[in-house]
Structures are given as C-alpha cells and as structure tokens.
Scaffold this motif. Structure first.
Motif, PDB file in Angstrom:
ATOM      1  N   ARG A   3       0.846  -1.650   0.092  1.00 35.63           N
ATOM      2  CA  ARG A   3       0.372   0.265   0.244  1.00 35.63           C
ATOM      3  C   ARG A   3       0.905   1.121   0.029  1.00 35.63           C
ATOM      4  N   GLN A   4       2.466   1.218  -0.014  1.00 32.34           N
ATOM      5  CA  GLN A   4       3.292   2.008   0.166  1.00 32.34           C
ATOM      6  C   GLN A   4       2.792   3.273  -1.525  1.00 32.34           C
ATOM      7  N   GLN A   5       3.165   4.509  -1.452  1.00 32.60           N
ATOM      8  CA  GLN A   5       3.522   5.132  -2.198  1.00 32.60           C
ATOM      9  C   GLN A   5       4.571   5.215  -3.066  1.00 32.60           C
ATOM     10  N   PRO A   6       5.243   5.012  -4.195  1.00 32.44           N
ATOM     11  CA  PRO A   6       6.302   5.643  -4.583  1.00 32.44           C
ATOM     12  C   PRO A   6       7.490   6.378  -3.845  1.00 32.44           C
ATOM     13  N   LEU A   7       8.448   7.219  -3.480  1.00 30.45           N
ATOM     14  CA  LEU A   7       8.755   8.798  -2.815  1.00 30.45           C
ATOM     15  C   LEU A   7       8.791   9.290  -4.103  1.00 30.45           C
ATOM     16  N   ALA A   8       9.367  10.540  -4.117  1.00 27.76           N
ATOM     17  CA  ALA A   8       9.331  11.144  -5.314  1.00 27.76           C
ATOM     18  C   ALA A   8      10.716  11.931  -4.529  1.00 27.76           C
ATOM     19  N   LEU A   9      11.847  11.214  -4.753  1.00 29.90           N
ATOM     20  CA  LEU A   9      13.321  11.621  -4.776  1.00 29.90           C
ATOM     21  C   LEU A   9      13.795  12.464  -5.505  1.00 29.90           C
ATOM     22  N   ALA A  10      14.869  13.866  -4.319  1.00 32.30           N
ATOM     23  CA  ALA A  10      15.429  14.516  -6.096  1.00 32.30           C
ATOM     24  C   ALA A  10      16.640  13.188  -5.628  1.00 32.30           C
ATOM     25  N   PRO A  11      17.876  13.596  -7.186  1.00 28.77           N
ATOM     26  CA  PRO A  11      19.055  12.850  -6.956  1.00 28.77           C
ATOM     27  C   PRO A  11      19.867  13.365  -6.131  1.00 28.77           C
ATOM     28  N   PRO A  12      20.413  12.290  -6.019  1.00 30.27           N
ATOM     29  CA  PRO A  12      21.416  12.169  -4.758  1.00 30.27           C
ATOM     30  C   PRO A  12      22.813  13.093  -5.049  1.00 30.27           C
ATOM     31  N   VAL A  13      23.455  13.793  -4.120  1.00 32.02           N
ATOM     32  CA  VAL A  13      24.038  14.247  -4.063  1.00 32.02           C
ATOM     33  C   VAL A  13      26.020  13.988  -3.501  1.00 32.02           C
ATOM     34  N   GLY A  14      26.262  14.534  -3.458  1.00 36.63           N
ATOM     35  CA  GLY A  14      27.596  14.487  -3.199  1.00 36.63           C
ATOM     36  C   GLY A  14      28.308  13.239  -3.683  1.00 36.63           C
ATOM     37  N   LEU A  15      28.878  12.107  -3.378  1.00 36.66           N
ATOM     38  CA  LEU A  15      29.353  11.070  -3.355  1.00 36.66           C
ATOM     39  C   LEU A  15      28.350   9.787  -3.962  1.00 36.66           C
ATOM     40  N   ALA A  16      27.808   9.909  -3.596  1.00 35.20           N
ATOM     41  CA  ALA A  16      26.632   9.208  -4.212  1.00 35.20           C
ATOM     42  C   ALA A  16      26.132   9.645  -5.196  1.00 35.20           C
ATOM     43  N   ASP A  17      26.546   9.429  -6.226  1.00 36.68           N
ATOM     44  CA  ASP A  17      26.086   9.820  -7.595  1.00 36.68           C
ATOM     45  C   ASP A  17      25.427   9.085  -8.620  1.00 36.68           C
ATOM     46  N   TRP A  18      24.403   9.040  -8.659  1.00 39.97           N
ATOM     47  CA  TRP A  18      23.196   7.504  -9.405  1.00 39.97           C
ATOM     48  C   TRP A  18      23.564   7.293 -10.794  1.00 39.97           C
ATOM     49  N   SER A  19      24.517   7.016 -11.375  1.00 38.96           N
ATOM     50  CA  SER A  19      24.944   6.479 -12.543  1.00 38.96           C
ATOM     51  C   SER A  19      25.463   5.122 -12.379  1.00 38.96           C
ATOM     52  N   GLN A  20      24.048   4.282 -11.940  1.00 37.54           N
ATOM     53  CA  GLN A  20      24.938   2.845 -11.780  1.00 37.54           C
ATOM     54  C   GLN A  20      25.477   2.100 -13.237  1.00 37.54           C
ATOM     55  N   LEU A  23      28.837   3.273 -13.656  1.00 33.69           N
ATOM     56  CA  LEU A  23      29.761   3.005 -12.571  1.00 33.69           C
ATOM     57  C   LEU A  23      29.708   1.237 -12.018  1.00 33.69           C
ATOM     58  N   LEU A  24      29.202   0.498 -12.433  1.00 36.02           N
ATOM     59  CA  LEU A  24      29.081  -1.200 -12.456  1.00 36.02           C
ATOM     60  C   LEU A  24      28.891  -1.561 -12.842  1.00 36.02           C
ATOM     61  N   ASP A  25      30.073  -2.361 -13.871  1.00 38.29           N
ATOM     62  CA  ASP A  25      29.529  -3.368 -15.204  1.00 38.29           C
ATOM     63  C   ASP A  25      28.945  -4.427 -14.264  1.00 38.29           C
ATOM     64  N   PRO A  26      28.936  -5.406 -15.833  1.00 44.87           N
ATOM     65  CA  PRO A  26      27.984  -6.390 -15.346  1.00 44.87           C
ATOM     66  C   PRO A  26      29.008  -7.399 -13.575  1.00 44.87           C
TER      67      PRO A  26
END
Length: 229
Positions: A3-20, A23-26
């Motif tokens: 029943r939980q709704q998805p969170l509307a989150l801003a892109p992360p800041v600092g070192l936690a850049d969201w570009s998996q 950044l992460l090969d197979p």
C-alpha cells in the motif's frame, strides 16, 4: 508494503551519484549481488543462533522476511549498493587500520570476532580493494567509501588483507542501520520484491547515502575554512 506509495526523491548529492549503469559493470554488479546475499545469509544464520546482535543495526524483522531464496536473489540483483558497512565512510579509521595491518609486527590486540564474520569481512575488503584499484566511483556508490578510504585501500598490500579483515570484522554493521524507514521498506521488498517497491528501496538508499556524503563533505570543509580564516 504493497500500500506504500513511491517516494518522489531528488537525485542524490555528494559522492552517491546515481549512474549505476556507467559505474557498475556487469561483473561488479554480479559480485555485489553475491556479497549482499552472503551478508543476508550470514545474518539469518546468526539470527537462528540468537546472535544477530553481532551485526548492529539489522532489525530482526528484516531477517525474518528472508524466507524465499528466489525473492532474495531478485532483490539483490537490483540493488546498486551494499547492505552492510565496515565504516567505509570513515577515512581516518581505514588509514589507521590499513597501516596497522601492513606493519611487520602488529602488536595491537585485535578483538576476537566470529570466524564467519571475519571471512565475510575478508570478502568485502577484497571487493572494495578491487574497486579502489580499478573503479573508484564504483567503490563510492557500492560502499559509500570516502576518498581517504579509497586511497588507503588502493595502497593496501594484498598480503595484508587477511590481517585487516580480522581487525575490522568487529565493525560490521547493517548499512543505514539508524534509518528505520529503509529497513521497513527492505522488509516489504524481501517478502515481495515487485518492481515498484524495489525502485523505492533503490532510491531511498541512494538518497540517504547522498545526504550522508554531503554532510561528511561539509564537516571536512569546516576545518579548512577555519585554517584560512
């Protein structure tokens, strides 16, 4: 959690850049999935023995939700970060531990730890060391490592890894252990890892990691400003 709704989150800041994807090969994603599963299996084993307290910050309810190996695999395949921590964000800690482990004679007493935790810590260090050597931004995303920690790991002799694992094993904790919201969401995903709930967990962890990274960077900038004042 259905029943939980998805969170509307801003892109992360600092070192936690969201570009998996970049950044992460197979191979790294497969290794991360495997080590997260190993962590959860270790936690479940300790919980059965009444020793889950050896992993600080991991709620028993989250472990109790891990009843379906297939669901556990599906969940771990989707997470771009580790579910555990070894104080990777604390650069001073890792500098001192690496230096002690690399010494010819390490006379400092090392706290006794469960051998299963030592073995797991060795595996975690190996992956962190590999990423520090080859893909530092990936180490930041996966483990939340500080730049100082990455430098310490990159300089670590392979022969010192066993000793280092024994030194840092008592520091093993759940990632985001003080964030109740994260582990409540994890509990729901562990039981039913549908796309929506897992996406929420992905973004929630990245948001927390980004906020923590930004806070650490702000703390590190303060001494420099004071010195130049």
């Amino acid at each position: 959690m259905s029943r939980q709704q998805p969170l509307a989150l801003a892109p992360p800041v600092g070192l936690a850049d969201w570009s998996q994807r970049s950044l992460l090969d197979p191979a790294t994603r497969a290794a991360l999935c495997s080590i997260n599963r190993a962590f959860l299996d270790l936690a479940a084993e300790l919980a059965e023995e009444g020793r889950l307290r050896l992993i600080n910050g991991l709620p028993p309810r989250a472990v109790n939700a891990l009843i379906d190996p297939v669901a556990q695999q599906r969940l771990c395949e989707r997470l771009p970060y580790a579910l555990f921590d070894l104080r990777f964000g604390d650069g001073s800690y890792w500098e001192s531990q690496v230096a002690a482990a690399g010494a010819v004679q390490d006379a400092q007493a090392v706290s006794a730890a469960d051998e299963r935790i030592v073995a797991f810590s060795r595996t975690a260090i190996m992956l962190a060391w590999h990423l520090a050597q080859t893909r530092a931004p990936g180490a930041q995303l996966v483990f939340g490592t500080s730049r100082t920690t990455i430098a310490a790991l990159a300089a670590l002799p392979v022969a010192a890894i066993d000793g280092l694992a024994r030194r840092v094993a008592p520091a093993l904790t759940a990632r985001f252990g003080s964030r109740t919201r994260f582990w409540l969401q994890f509990e729901g995903c562990a039981a039913a890892p549908d796309d929506r709930s897992v996406n929420v967990l992905q973004q929630l962890g990245l948001q927390i990691q980004g906020a923590e990274s930004a806070r650490l960077q702000a703390l590190q900038r303060k001494p420099r400003r004071n010195l130049t004042a």
